[in-house]
Design a protein around this motif. Structure first.
Motif, PDB file in Angstrom:
ATOM      1  N   ALA A 137       0.827  -1.208   0.000  1.00 48.15           N
ATOM      2  CA  ALA A 137       0.000   0.000   0.000  1.00 48.15           C
ATOM      3  C   ALA A 137       0.859   1.255   0.000  1.00 48.15           C
ATOM      4  O   ALA A 137       0.572   2.214  -0.740  1.00 48.15           O
ATOM      5  CB  ALA A 137      -0.940  -0.008   1.204  1.00 48.15           C
ATOM      6  N   ILE A 138       1.911   1.270   0.810  1.00 49.74           N
ATOM      7  CA  ILE A 138       2.803   2.437   0.865  1.00 49.74           C
ATOM      8  C   ILE A 138       3.412   2.696  -0.514  1.00 49.74           C
ATOM      9  O   ILE A 138       3.482   3.846  -0.983  1.00 49.74           O
ATOM     10  CB  ILE A 138       3.909   2.218   1.913  1.00 49.74           C
ATOM     11  N   LYS A 139       3.839   1.641  -1.207  1.00 46.37           N
ATOM     12  CA  LYS A 139       4.407   1.803  -2.551  1.00 46.37           C
ATOM     13  C   LYS A 139       3.360   2.348  -3.523  1.00 46.37           C
ATOM     14  O   LYS A 139       3.663   3.177  -4.385  1.00 46.37           O
ATOM     15  CB  LYS A 139       4.960   0.474  -3.054  1.00 46.37           C
ATOM     16  N   ALA A 140       2.126   1.876  -3.376  1.00 51.71           N
ATOM     17  CA  ALA A 140       1.056   2.369  -4.245  1.00 51.71           C
ATOM     18  C   ALA A 140       0.776   3.844  -3.990  1.00 51.71           C
ATOM     19  O   ALA A 140       0.554   4.618  -4.930  1.00 51.71           O
ATOM     20  CB  ALA A 140      -0.210   1.533  -4.037  1.00 51.71           C
ATOM     21  N   PHE A 141       0.774   4.253  -2.728  1.00 54.33           N
ATOM     22  CA  PHE A 141       0.599   5.673  -2.401  1.00 54.33           C
ATOM     23  C   PHE A 141       1.721   6.507  -3.021  1.00 54.33           C
ATOM     24  O   PHE A 141       1.487   7.590  -3.554  1.00 54.33           O
ATOM     25  CB  PHE A 141       0.578   5.877  -0.885  1.00 54.33           C
ATOM     26  N   GLU A 142       2.930   5.995  -2.941  1.00 53.75           N
ATOM     27  CA  GLU A 142       4.073   6.709  -3.514  1.00 53.75           C
ATOM     28  C   GLU A 142       3.897   6.878  -5.023  1.00 53.75           C
ATOM     29  O   GLU A 142       4.196   7.938  -5.587  1.00 53.75           O
ATOM     30  CB  GLU A 142       5.353   5.936  -3.209  1.00 53.75           C
ATOM     31  N   ASP A 143       3.370   5.843  -5.676  1.00 55.80           N
ATOM     32  CA  ASP A 143       3.178   5.882  -7.129  1.00 55.80           C
ATOM     33  C   ASP A 143       2.169   6.941  -7.557  1.00 55.80           C
ATOM     34  O   ASP A 143       2.227   7.433  -8.694  1.00 55.80           O
ATOM     35  CB  ASP A 143       2.730   4.510  -7.651  1.00 55.80           C
ATOM     36  N   ILE A 144       1.221   7.270  -6.684  1.00 55.73           N
ATOM     37  CA  ILE A 144       0.204   8.263  -7.067  1.00 55.73           C
ATOM     38  C   ILE A 144       0.502   9.642  -6.480  1.00 55.73           C
ATOM     39  O   ILE A 144      -0.369  10.506  -6.439  1.00 55.73           O
ATOM     40  CB  ILE A 144      -1.225   7.806  -6.684  1.00 55.73           C
ATOM     41  N   GLY A 145       1.737   9.834  -6.008  1.00 53.56           N
ATOM     42  CA  GLY A 145       2.165  11.180  -5.662  1.00 53.56           C
ATOM     43  C   GLY A 145       2.171  11.550  -4.200  1.00 53.56           C
ATOM     44  O   GLY A 145       2.410  12.713  -3.859  1.00 53.56           O
ATOM     45  N   TYR A 146       1.912  10.591  -3.309  1.00 58.11           N
ATOM     46  CA  TYR A 146       1.995  10.879  -1.887  1.00 58.11           C
ATOM     47  C   TYR A 146       3.457  10.861  -1.439  1.00 58.11           C
ATOM     48  O   TYR A 146       4.260  10.065  -1.935  1.00 58.11           O
ATOM     49  CB  TYR A 146       1.218   9.843  -1.075  1.00 58.11           C
TER      50      TYR A 146
ATOM     51  N   SER B 153      -7.366 -10.758   2.733  1.00 59.29           N
ATOM     52  CA  SER B 153      -7.231 -12.214   2.640  1.00 59.29           C
ATOM     53  C   SER B 153      -7.354 -12.716   1.210  1.00 59.29           C
ATOM     54  O   SER B 153      -6.642 -13.640   0.802  1.00 59.29           O
ATOM     55  CB  SER B 153      -8.289 -12.894   3.518  1.00 59.29           C
ATOM     56  N   ASP B 154      -8.238 -12.104   0.436  1.00 58.86           N
ATOM     57  CA  ASP B 154      -8.482 -12.563  -0.936  1.00 58.86           C
ATOM     58  C   ASP B 154      -7.872 -11.645  -1.982  1.00 58.86           C
ATOM     59  O   ASP B 154      -8.192 -11.754  -3.167  1.00 58.86           O
ATOM     60  CB  ASP B 154      -9.995 -12.678  -1.179  1.00 58.86           C
ATOM     61  N   PHE B 155      -6.995 -10.729  -1.562  1.00 54.15           N
ATOM     62  CA  PHE B 155      -6.390  -9.770  -2.487  1.00 54.15           C
ATOM     63  C   PHE B 155      -5.074 -10.302  -3.036  1.00 54.15           C
ATOM     64  O   PHE B 155      -4.270 -10.878  -2.297  1.00 54.15           O
ATOM     65  CB  PHE B 155      -6.087  -8.440  -1.782  1.00 54.15           C
ATOM     66  N   SER B 156      -4.840 -10.077  -4.313  1.00 53.20           N
ATOM     67  CA  SER B 156      -3.497 -10.218  -4.858  1.00 53.20           C
ATOM     68  C   SER B 156      -2.789  -8.876  -4.695  1.00 53.20           C
ATOM     69  O   SER B 156      -3.422  -7.856  -4.389  1.00 53.20           O
ATOM     70  CB  SER B 156      -3.543 -10.597  -6.337  1.00 53.20           C
ATOM     71  N   VAL B 157      -1.469  -8.864  -4.909  1.00 55.80           N
ATOM     72  CA  VAL B 157      -0.717  -7.611  -4.844  1.00 55.80           C
ATOM     73  C   VAL B 157      -1.284  -6.602  -5.835  1.00 55.80           C
ATOM     74  O   VAL B 157      -1.447  -5.414  -5.521  1.00 55.80           O
ATOM     75  CB  VAL B 157       0.777  -7.871  -5.126  1.00 55.80           C
ATOM     76  N   HIS B 158      -1.615  -7.066  -7.026  1.00 52.96           N
ATOM     77  CA  HIS B 158      -2.122  -6.171  -8.073  1.00 52.96           C
ATOM     78  C   HIS B 158      -3.487  -5.606  -7.702  1.00 52.96           C
ATOM     79  O   HIS B 158      -3.773  -4.430  -7.963  1.00 52.96           O
ATOM     80  CB  HIS B 158      -2.190  -6.911  -9.413  1.00 52.96           C
ATOM     81  N   GLN B 159      -4.336  -6.423  -7.094  1.00 51.95           N
ATOM     82  CA  GLN B 159      -5.659  -5.934  -6.678  1.00 51.95           C
ATOM     83  C   GLN B 159      -5.539  -4.887  -5.580  1.00 51.95           C
ATOM     84  O   GLN B 159      -6.281  -3.907  -5.561  1.00 51.95           O
ATOM     85  CB  GLN B 159      -6.514  -7.108  -6.201  1.00 51.95           C
ATOM     86  N   LEU B 160      -4.600  -5.090  -4.669  1.00 46.79           N
ATOM     87  CA  LEU B 160      -4.414  -4.123  -3.592  1.00 46.79           C
ATOM     88  C   LEU B 160      -3.893  -2.797  -4.133  1.00 46.79           C
ATOM     89  O   LEU B 160      -4.373  -1.729  -3.754  1.00 46.79           O
ATOM     90  CB  LEU B 160      -3.448  -4.680  -2.548  1.00 46.79           C
ATOM     91  N   LYS B 161      -2.933  -2.852  -5.045  1.00 45.58           N
ATOM     92  CA  LYS B 161      -2.428  -1.621  -5.663  1.00 45.58           C
ATOM     93  C   LYS B 161      -3.546  -0.900  -6.402  1.00 45.58           C
ATOM     94  O   LYS B 161      -3.658   0.330  -6.341  1.00 45.58           O
ATOM     95  CB  LYS B 161      -1.290  -1.954  -6.630  1.00 45.58           C
ATOM     96  N   ALA B 162      -4.386  -1.677  -7.107  1.00 44.40           N
ATOM     97  CA  ALA B 162      -5.493  -1.069  -7.857  1.00 44.40           C
ATOM     98  C   ALA B 162      -6.483  -0.390  -6.920  1.00 44.40           C
ATOM     99  O   ALA B 162      -7.015   0.682  -7.228  1.00 44.40           O
ATOM    100  CB  ALA B 162      -6.202  -2.132  -8.701  1.00 44.40           C
ATOM    101  N   LEU B 163      -6.724  -1.012  -5.755  1.00 42.20           N
ATOM    102  CA  LEU B 163      -7.641  -0.420  -4.781  1.00 42.20           C
ATOM    103  C   LEU B 163      -7.133   0.932  -4.305  1.00 42.20           C
ATOM    104  O   LEU B 163      -7.883   1.915  -4.264  1.00 42.20           O
ATOM    105  CB  LEU B 163      -7.811  -1.363  -3.591  1.00 42.20           C
TER     106      LEU B 163
ATOM    107  N   THR C 252      -4.916   2.923  -5.766  1.00 44.22           N
ATOM    108  CA  THR C 252      -4.881   3.870  -6.881  1.00 44.22           C
ATOM    109  C   THR C 252      -6.270   4.400  -7.195  1.00 44.22           C
ATOM    110  O   THR C 252      -6.481   5.598  -7.359  1.00 44.22           O
ATOM    111  CB  THR C 252      -4.276   3.210  -8.129  1.00 44.22           C
ATOM    112  N   ARG C 253      -7.232   3.467  -7.254  1.00 41.20           N
ATOM    113  CA  ARG C 253      -8.594   3.847  -7.628  1.00 41.20           C
ATOM    114  C   ARG C 253      -9.218   4.759  -6.582  1.00 41.20           C
ATOM    115  O   ARG C 253      -9.967   5.674  -6.902  1.00 41.20           O
ATOM    116  CB  ARG C 253      -9.429   2.575  -7.789  1.00 41.20           C
ATOM    117  N   THR C 254      -8.906   4.520  -5.319  1.00 37.93           N
ATOM    118  CA  THR C 254      -9.529   5.280  -4.240  1.00 37.93           C
ATOM    119  C   THR C 254      -8.829   6.597  -3.979  1.00 37.93           C
ATOM    120  O   THR C 254      -9.453   7.657  -3.973  1.00 37.93           O
ATOM    121  CB  THR C 254      -9.551   4.445  -2.944  1.00 37.93           C
ATOM    122  N   TYR C 255      -7.530   6.576  -3.798  1.00 40.59           N
ATOM    123  CA  TYR C 255      -6.844   7.756  -3.288  1.00 40.59           C
ATOM    124  C   TYR C 255      -6.325   8.688  -4.370  1.00 40.59           C
ATOM    125  O   TYR C 255      -6.015   9.838  -4.078  1.00 40.59           O
ATOM    126  CB  TYR C 255      -5.710   7.342  -2.341  1.00 40.59           C
ATOM    127  N   SER C 256      -6.253   8.236  -5.602  1.00 43.35           N
ATOM    128  CA  SER C 256      -5.883   9.188  -6.648  1.00 43.35           C
ATOM    129  C   SER C 256      -7.025  10.149  -6.923  1.00 43.35           C
ATOM    130  O   SER C 256      -6.855  11.175  -7.572  1.00 43.35           O
ATOM    131  CB  SER C 256      -5.501   8.459  -7.943  1.00 43.35           C
TER     132      SER C 256
END
Length: 291
Positions: free
Chosen positions: A22-31, A145-155, A157-161
């Motif tokens: 999640a931290i890496k995903a936040f970084e990718d969208i400019g946090y 529990s049912d998330f892949s890494v890609h699904q978590l990153k997408a979540l 990105t989709r929410t916080y961007s």
């Protein structure tokens, strides 16, 4: 957000539940991201940002069991932030114990609370207990529990961007198909399977809700137009209340059976109405291309 201009997200939760991803995903969208900053230093860090880094408006901070020395003072920590004008979002990740066990077995990492005398399951359950105070403070709890890494990153990105830098609400309208499962990120879910289904009309089956024939067919039904009007009026009453409570984003999910026809049409119509009402609205169709 109070008087301060920084939008602060605190990323926390159980070890192995996806915080690092999640931290890496936040970084990718400019946090601007910091993992494991000692919690007592955060107010000082934010004050420095306000004074010396005017371009820095979005911060994601990772806090976990490694900083457990501050956990007994969790309540005071948040009071200090709120007294300084900040209203942080707390994003708490968790997962089933057996899932966390499997993840640790696959990565061969040592759990931060495990030692030679303590089994992994006992360490996980101890961490779960010690983080109850943070969990109780969570703005959003995500079970990965049912998330892949890609699904978590997408979540993320989709929410916080979607979070705007102005002090207002950003709305995402998401169409989906119930046959593929509920969207984990949804705040409000509406089921439009009560409407007649274009899938059973031979010439419309292969089209989707973005096409004019399907859109016209669905909206020719008075109950469809009446539903959109009524639901939009309700939202126009609710959204100012969300803004008043400091909510920065809201995900409205609209579902039908397959996520291809009715939900797409209704989501498009709702988005148009909310945009006309002046709300920053982003539209996406999760399952439109699935069979």
């Amino acid at each position: 957000m109070g008087k301060n201009r920084i939008h602060l997200v605190i990323v926390t939760g159980l070890s192995g539940s996806g915080k690092s991803t999640a931290i890496k995903a936040f970084e990718d969208i400019g946090y601007f991201c910091i993992d494991n900053l000692p919690a007592p230093l955060l107010p000082h860090f934010l004050a420095l940002c306000e004074e010396d880094r005017p371009e820095l408006t979005r911060v994601a901070l990772g806090i976990d069991i490694r900083g457990r020395s501050f956990l007994p003072d969790t309540e005071r920590f948040f009071e200090t932030l709120e007294e300084s004008g900040y209203r942080p979002e707390v994003l708490f990740f968790e997962a089933a114990t057996e899932v966390l066990q499997r993840r640790y077995s696959q990565t061969r990492r040592l759990h931060p609370m495990a030692d030679q005398a303590q089994r992994l399951v006992a360490a996980i359950e101890r961490e779960r207990r010690e983080l109850q105070g943070l969990r109780a403070r969570a703005t959003r709890i995500v079970d990965t529990s049912d998330f892949s890494v890609h699904q978590l990153k997408a979540l993320i990105t989709r929410t916080y961007s979607l979070v705007s830098e102005r002090e207002r609400l950003s709305v995402q309208i998401l169409s989906f198909g119930f046959k593929y499962g509920l969207p984990f990120e949804a705040d409000l879910v509406m089921d439009v399977r009560f409407l007649p289904n274009p899938y059973f009309v031979e010439e419309l089956r292969s089209l989707d809700g973005c096409s004019a024939p399907v859109r016209d067919w669905v909206l020719a039904r008075p109950q469809a137009v009446e539903f959109v009007d009524d639901y939009t009026r309700l939202l126009e009453k609710l959204l100012p209340q969300y803004i008043r409570e400091g909510k920065r984003y809201l995900t409205l999910a609209v579902g039908c059976t397959g996520g291809k026809h009715r939900s797409v049409v209704i989501a498009e119509r709702m988005a148009d109405k909310l945009r006309s009402a002046g709300y920053h609205t982003v539209l996406s169709h999760r399952d439109i291309y699935l069979d």
